[in-house]
Design an enzyme around this catalytic site. Sequence first.
Site, PDB file in Angstrom:
ATOM      1  N   CYS A  61       1.309  -2.607  15.702  1.00 26.01           N
ATOM      2  CA  CYS A  61       1.309  -2.280  14.272  1.00 26.01           C
ATOM      3  C   CYS A  61       0.648  -3.367  13.434  1.00 26.01           C
ATOM      4  O   CYS A  61       0.935  -4.554  13.600  1.00 26.01           O
ATOM      5  CB  CYS A  61       2.740  -2.067  13.800  1.00 26.01           C
ATOM      6  SG  CYS A  61       2.857  -1.659  12.041  1.00 26.01           S
ATOM      7  N   CYS A  77       3.417   8.504   1.275  1.00 29.59           N
ATOM      8  CA  CYS A  77       3.939   7.537   2.239  1.00 29.59           C
ATOM      9  C   CYS A  77       4.178   6.216   1.505  1.00 29.59           C
ATOM     10  O   CYS A  77       3.249   5.606   0.983  1.00 29.59           O
ATOM     11  CB  CYS A  77       2.914   7.379   3.365  1.00 29.59           C
ATOM     12  SG  CYS A  77       3.415   6.192   4.611  1.00 29.59           S
ATOM     13  N   CYS A 122       6.489  -7.063   7.429  1.00 31.31           N
ATOM     14  CA  CYS A 122       7.584  -6.546   8.248  1.00 31.31           C
ATOM     15  C   CYS A 122       7.995  -7.617   9.246  1.00 31.31           C
ATOM     16  O   CYS A 122       7.159  -8.384   9.714  1.00 31.31           O
ATOM     17  CB  CYS A 122       7.151  -5.282   8.989  1.00 31.31           C
ATOM     18  SG  CYS A 122       8.505  -4.459   9.874  1.00 31.31           S
ATOM     19  N   CYS A 174       6.474  -5.047  15.992  1.00 35.55           N
ATOM     20  CA  CYS A 174       6.044  -4.049  16.976  1.00 35.55           C
ATOM     21  C   CYS A 174       4.614  -4.396  17.390  1.00 35.55           C
ATOM     22  O   CYS A 174       3.777  -4.726  16.550  1.00 35.55           O
ATOM     23  CB  CYS A 174       6.108  -2.639  16.383  1.00 35.55           C
ATOM     24  SG  CYS A 174       7.789  -2.161  15.937  1.00 35.55           S
ATOM     25  N   CYS A 200      -1.525   5.774  10.029  1.00 36.90           N
ATOM     26  CA  CYS A 200      -0.272   5.184  10.509  1.00 36.90           C
ATOM     27  C   CYS A 200      -0.517   3.814  11.119  1.00 36.90           C
ATOM     28  O   CYS A 200      -1.383   3.666  11.971  1.00 36.90           O
ATOM     29  CB  CYS A 200       0.357   6.030  11.607  1.00 36.90           C
ATOM     30  SG  CYS A 200       0.844   7.648  11.097  1.00 36.90           S
ATOM     31  N   GLU A 225       0.822  -1.201   0.000  1.00 33.24           N
ATOM     32  CA  GLU A 225       0.000   0.000   0.000  1.00 33.24           C
ATOM     33  C   GLU A 225       0.859   1.256   0.000  1.00 33.24           C
ATOM     34  O   GLU A 225       1.932   1.290   0.601  1.00 33.24           O
ATOM     35  CB  GLU A 225      -0.940  -0.007   1.220  1.00 33.24           C
ATOM     36  CG  GLU A 225      -1.895  -1.190   1.169  1.00 33.24           C
ATOM     37  CD  GLU A 225      -2.950  -1.173   2.248  1.00 33.24           C
ATOM     38  OE1 GLU A 225      -4.077  -1.606   1.956  1.00 33.24           O
ATOM     39  OE2 GLU A 225      -2.681  -0.749   3.389  1.00 33.24           O
TER      40      GLU A 225
HETATM   41  N1  SAH Z   1       9.393   0.478  10.254  1.00 30.86           N
HETATM   42  C1  SAH Z   1       9.540   1.918  10.191  1.00 30.86           C
HETATM   43  C2  SAH Z   1       8.629   2.522   9.178  1.00 30.86           C
HETATM   44  C3  SAH Z   1       7.154   2.486   9.534  1.00 30.86           C
HETATM   45  S1  SAH Z   1       6.647   4.118   9.822  1.00 30.86           S
HETATM   46  C4  SAH Z   1       9.362   2.509  11.564  1.00 30.86           C
HETATM   47  O1  SAH Z   1       9.061   1.764  12.490  1.00 30.86           O
HETATM   48  O2  SAH Z   1       9.587   3.694  11.759  1.00 30.86           O
HETATM   49  C5  SAH Z   1       5.067   3.912  10.476  1.00 30.86           C
HETATM   50  C6  SAH Z   1       4.887   4.649  11.791  1.00 30.86           C
HETATM   51  O3  SAH Z   1       3.586   4.365  12.307  1.00 30.86           O
HETATM   52  C7  SAH Z   1       5.885   4.177  12.819  1.00 30.86           C
HETATM   53  O4  SAH Z   1       6.255   5.236  13.658  1.00 30.86           O
HETATM   54  C8  SAH Z   1       5.056   3.176  13.568  1.00 30.86           C
HETATM   55  O5  SAH Z   1       5.580   2.882  14.830  1.00 30.86           O
HETATM   56  C9  SAH Z   1       3.723   3.879  13.624  1.00 30.86           C
HETATM   57  N2  SAH Z   1       2.623   2.978  13.934  1.00 30.86           N
HETATM   58  C10 SAH Z   1       2.591   1.638  13.806  1.00 30.86           C
HETATM   59  N3  SAH Z   1       1.396   1.148  14.207  1.00 30.86           N
HETATM   60  C11 SAH Z   1       0.666   2.200  14.605  1.00 30.86           C
HETATM   61  C12 SAH Z   1      -0.656   2.335  15.110  1.00 30.86           C
HETATM   62  N4  SAH Z   1      -1.437   1.286  15.266  1.00 30.86           N
HETATM   63  N5  SAH Z   1      -1.107   3.565  15.393  1.00 30.86           N
HETATM   64  C13 SAH Z   1      -0.303   4.647  15.200  1.00 30.86           C
HETATM   65  N6  SAH Z   1       0.938   4.580  14.721  1.00 30.86           N
HETATM   66  C14 SAH Z   1       1.435   3.367  14.444  1.00 30.86           C
END
Ligand code: SAH
Length: 364
Positions: A121, A107, A114, A118, A341, A94
Amino acid sequence: METSRVNLLDYDSAALAALLVEHGERGYRATQFIKWVHQQGVLDLAKMTNFGQALRDKLNEIGEIRLPEVINCFESTDGTMKWLLRVGNGAAIETVFIPEMDRGTLCVSSQVGCALNCSFCATAKQGFSRNLTTGEIIGQVWIAARHLGQHPKTQRRITNVVMMGMGEPLLNFDAVVPAMRLMLDDNAYNLGRKRVTLSTAGHVPGIERLRNECPVSLAVSLHAPNNPLRDELVPLNRTYPIAELLDACKRYVAENPHEHITFEYVMLDGINDTPEHARELVRILRGVPAKMNLIPYNPVVGADYRRSTPEAIDAFRRELSKAGLLTITRKTRGEDIDAACGQLVGQVQARSARQRKAQEELRA
Ligand code: SAH
């Protein structure tokens, strides 16, 4: 025969020049080719009017231009757009465009799925399939730029790119950096270094390499002010704990006194959002040129978190601001099309209904 031909989108300018020279062509043809493809949006060699037939034949022999295939395009009520793109073997990725008054941010995804897991996510929940190629990464920009260029509404231009889609970009360094070089290239997308941002969960060796090889703007997903909590939320922290990560961040901006690192911090109700967490954050970020980006948690199927209340987010922000940390709360965009995000996944169809239900529950 077909498959042995390279994808000409996999090359940045220098690499394409080397490839052409290897095949007995002049290096400057690479610049011309890149202008056609990325500036003009032309993919058909027959339309590259400054190329003779012999050169077209040669290019055709060397490679082809392969783009991801658009499966679907969604538009949010707030103007956010999302493309679902097929990248072969049933895999999909996406890409999201976020229009704002004075800019348009794309974006971009770097991996299918991945591996970092985390806990909050959506991408993590689907596991890791594979790295994207340079052509698949820059292809997302190509597709969005073309699509937006044809969009009837104005102010739809890509002014910024953030590597904040699916995947951990620093774990796909060798494909991500040439794609970012094309974003920066005057003959391609011509974005300044400050307008291309790579976001990482904190891969320290990758941050070091990026500093030496392609120092674009850096965002770091911090999410917690101490190791025990961060170990839980961002398991990569067990390999590269906070102190090491912040040292790498300091080195990243050391040569440029006006630059800073953007720290992302997802606001999870009762987990990482108290004033005490904010004060702890202030302490650990002392001496790091930092901007804070608070991200209200977006609901994810299979994760048991709640979004912090607006009051908690505001109190947190005030605590940081009081200490002189420049802090903004990221506005949630594109939630109705699962484009916010942390909500990006490849196989939207199957998941969408459940996701929507989870969101309805959140709003209720
Ligand atoms: N792997 C990289 C790139 C992903 S950026 C990184 O971790 O930075 C996507 C952003 O959205 C990251 O800051 C991630 O932690 C955040 N994110 C992930 N899941 C989320 C959620 N459920 N709600 C809000 N932000 C989230």
